[in-house]
Design an enzyme around this catalytic site. Structure first.
Site, PDB file in Angstrom:
ATOM      1  N   GLU A  95      -9.622  -2.234   5.583  1.00 53.00           N
ATOM      2  CA  GLU A  95     -10.240  -1.965   6.876  1.00 53.00           C
ATOM      3  C   GLU A  95     -11.465  -2.873   7.060  1.00 53.00           C
ATOM      4  O   GLU A  95     -11.935  -3.491   6.093  1.00 53.00           O
ATOM      5  CB  GLU A  95     -10.656  -0.482   6.933  1.00 53.00           C
ATOM      6  CG  GLU A  95      -9.494   0.506   6.772  1.00 53.00           C
ATOM      7  CD  GLU A  95      -8.605   0.636   8.018  1.00 53.00           C
ATOM      8  OE1 GLU A  95      -8.517  -0.321   8.809  1.00 53.00           O
ATOM      9  OE2 GLU A  95      -7.988   1.698   8.184  1.00 53.00           O
ATOM     10  N   HIS A 103      -7.155  -5.118  10.420  1.00 53.79           N
ATOM     11  CA  HIS A 103      -6.932  -4.898   8.985  1.00 53.79           C
ATOM     12  C   HIS A 103      -5.641  -5.577   8.520  1.00 53.79           C
ATOM     13  O   HIS A 103      -4.722  -5.803   9.304  1.00 53.79           O
ATOM     14  CB  HIS A 103      -6.964  -3.397   8.626  1.00 53.79           C
ATOM     15  CG  HIS A 103      -5.779  -2.583   9.026  1.00 53.79           C
ATOM     16  ND1 HIS A 103      -5.858  -1.249   9.332  1.00 53.79           N
ATOM     17  CD2 HIS A 103      -4.455  -2.883   9.159  1.00 53.79           C
ATOM     18  CE1 HIS A 103      -4.663  -0.782   9.604  1.00 53.79           C
ATOM     19  NE2 HIS A 103      -3.790  -1.751   9.526  1.00 53.79           N
ATOM     20  N   ASN A 113      -7.307  -3.179  14.565  1.00 56.03           N
ATOM     21  CA  ASN A 113      -8.703  -3.464  14.213  1.00 56.03           C
ATOM     22  C   ASN A 113      -8.826  -4.664  13.274  1.00 56.03           C
ATOM     23  O   ASN A 113      -9.875  -4.896  12.689  1.00 56.03           O
ATOM     24  CB  ASN A 113      -9.347  -2.228  13.568  1.00 56.03           C
ATOM     25  CG  ASN A 113      -8.685  -1.845  12.242  1.00 56.03           C
ATOM     26  OD1 ASN A 113      -7.730  -2.483  11.811  1.00 56.03           O
ATOM     27  ND2 ASN A 113      -9.189  -0.799  11.606  1.00 56.03           N
ATOM     28  N   ASP A 160       0.814  -1.221   0.000  1.00 60.02           N
ATOM     29  CA  ASP A 160       0.000   0.000   0.000  1.00 60.02           C
ATOM     30  C   ASP A 160       0.845   1.268   0.000  1.00 60.02           C
ATOM     31  O   ASP A 160       2.072   1.229   0.192  1.00 60.02           O
ATOM     32  CB  ASP A 160      -0.963  -0.001   1.210  1.00 60.02           C
ATOM     33  CG  ASP A 160      -0.323  -0.557   2.481  1.00 60.02           C
ATOM     34  OD1 ASP A 160       0.915  -0.480   2.616  1.00 60.02           O
ATOM     35  OD2 ASP A 160      -1.050  -1.083   3.339  1.00 60.02           O
TER      36      ASP A 160
HETATM   37  C1  F6R Z   1       1.541  -1.704   6.175  1.00 56.03           C
HETATM   38  C2  F6R Z   1       0.191  -2.223   6.275  1.00 56.03           C
HETATM   39  C3  F6R Z   1      -0.576  -2.314   7.551  1.00 56.03           C
HETATM   40  C4  F6R Z   1       0.298  -2.589   8.791  1.00 56.03           C
HETATM   41  C5  F6R Z   1      -0.559  -2.579  10.045  1.00 56.03           C
HETATM   42  C6  F6R Z   1       0.271  -2.773  11.299  1.00 56.03           C
HETATM   43  O1  F6R Z   1       2.003  -1.743   4.838  1.00 56.03           O
HETATM   44  O2  F6R Z   1      -0.328  -2.570   5.270  1.00 56.03           O
HETATM   45  O3  F6R Z   1      -1.553  -3.315   7.443  1.00 56.03           O
HETATM   46  O4  F6R Z   1       0.921  -3.831   8.638  1.00 56.03           O
HETATM   47  O5  F6R Z   1      -1.259  -1.375  10.136  1.00 56.03           O
HETATM   48  O6  F6R Z   1       1.101  -1.657  11.458  1.00 56.03           O
HETATM   49  P1  F6R Z   1       2.268  -1.641  12.557  1.00 56.03           P
HETATM   50  O7  F6R Z   1       3.247  -2.661  12.118  1.00 56.03           O
HETATM   51  O8  F6R Z   1       2.838  -0.247  12.474  1.00 56.03           O
HETATM   52  O9  F6R Z   1       1.630  -1.963  13.852  1.00 56.03           O
END
Ligand code: F6R
Length: 247
Positions: free
Chosen positions: A143, A138, A136, A67
């Site tokens: 989401e 995701h 959450n 992303d």
């Molecule tokens: C990042 C992504 C997100 C993160 C998730 C956890 O490219 O796609 O899904 O993996 O938000 O983020 P952290 O590792 O910062 O807790």
């Protein structure tokens, strides 16, 4: 899904890097699916060391990131392209033209999403996809509410995701409200998936992913549909799992 519970963040990072390095060594043309955020920073550090100290060779590999924020130019300090350059690409021998991150400031975002899906298909699909998990549930920026037929598209970030990511910006007002993200279908198209989680804040989401019902309300639970997922979590992230799974 295969569950590996390790002691802490360092062990999680080492185990994950080892799996990636094994894959790249076995198949030098591996197509990597990569994630950003806090979770994989240690894994990237380990991969850099496996390249620099042990000669793991990325010269024929390719990568696709999950992303990118909408509206941020590639070279913005908080863009995911910059994150990848700083944490990995600048330190290994993966040629820049073989690294792919969605272009969040493309004029025609819809065309960019289509182009990204096509580029993944042209590369022969993703061989090994690294994922983190949001508090959450995701994965990527899919989401809650994201269904299993979603492909790369523009998504709106939830308040909880913007709050979680505000730590990288001067204020929450600066966090982009949208992102381009691979969809659940794109992620499920990978041949292998490794999901990493560390820390207590992830415990609930990890438990819902592994032991909860399969539902778009917890997008990570849709990984139950995939035949080859390895979940590597530290003890804190495993703390809400049932005794049966933990043993
Ligand atoms: C990042 C992504 C997100 C993160 C998730 C956890 O490219 O796609 O899904 O993996 O938000 O983020 P952290 O590792 O910062 O807790």
């Amino acid at each position: 899904m295969k569950l590996v519970i390790v002691k802490d963040y360092n062990d999680m990072s080492k185990q994950a890097a080892k799996l990636i390095a094994e894959e790249v060594t076995r198949n030098p043309k591996t197509v990597l699916g990569l994630a950003t955020g806090g979770t994989p920073v240690g894994m990237y550090r380990e991969l850099v060391s496996l390249h620099q100290q042990d000669g793991v060779d990325f010269s024929q590999a390719q990568s696709f990131n999950l992303d990118e924020y909408v509206g941020l130019p590639s070279l913005h300090p908080q863009s995911y392209r910059t994150y990848m350059n700083e944490n990995l690409f600048a330190h290994i021998n993966l040629p820049e033209e073989k690294t792919h991150v969605p272009q969040g400031d493309a004029e025609d975002l819809e065309a960019e999403c289509k182009r990204y899906e096509q580029a993944i298909a042209q590369a022969g699909g993703i061989d090994i996809q690294v994922l983190g998990i949001g508090n959450n549930g995701h994965i990527g920026f899919n989401e809650p509410g994201s269904t299993k037929d979603t492909t790369t598209r523009v998504v709106a970030l939830t308040q909880s995701t913007m709050e979680a990511n505000a730590r990288y910006f001067d204020s929450i007002q600066e966090v982009p409200t949208q992102a381009v993200s691979m969809g659940i279908q794109t992620i499920l198209g990978a041949k292998k998936i490794i999901l990493l989680a560390s820390g207590e804040a992830k415990a609930q989401a990890v438990s819902q992913m592994l032991e909860g019902e399969l539902t778009a309300d917890v997008p990570a639970s849709l990984l139950q549909l995939h035949p080859d997922v390895t979940v590597i979590v530290d003890e804190e992230a495993a703390s809400a799992l049932s005794a049966k799974l933990r043993s």
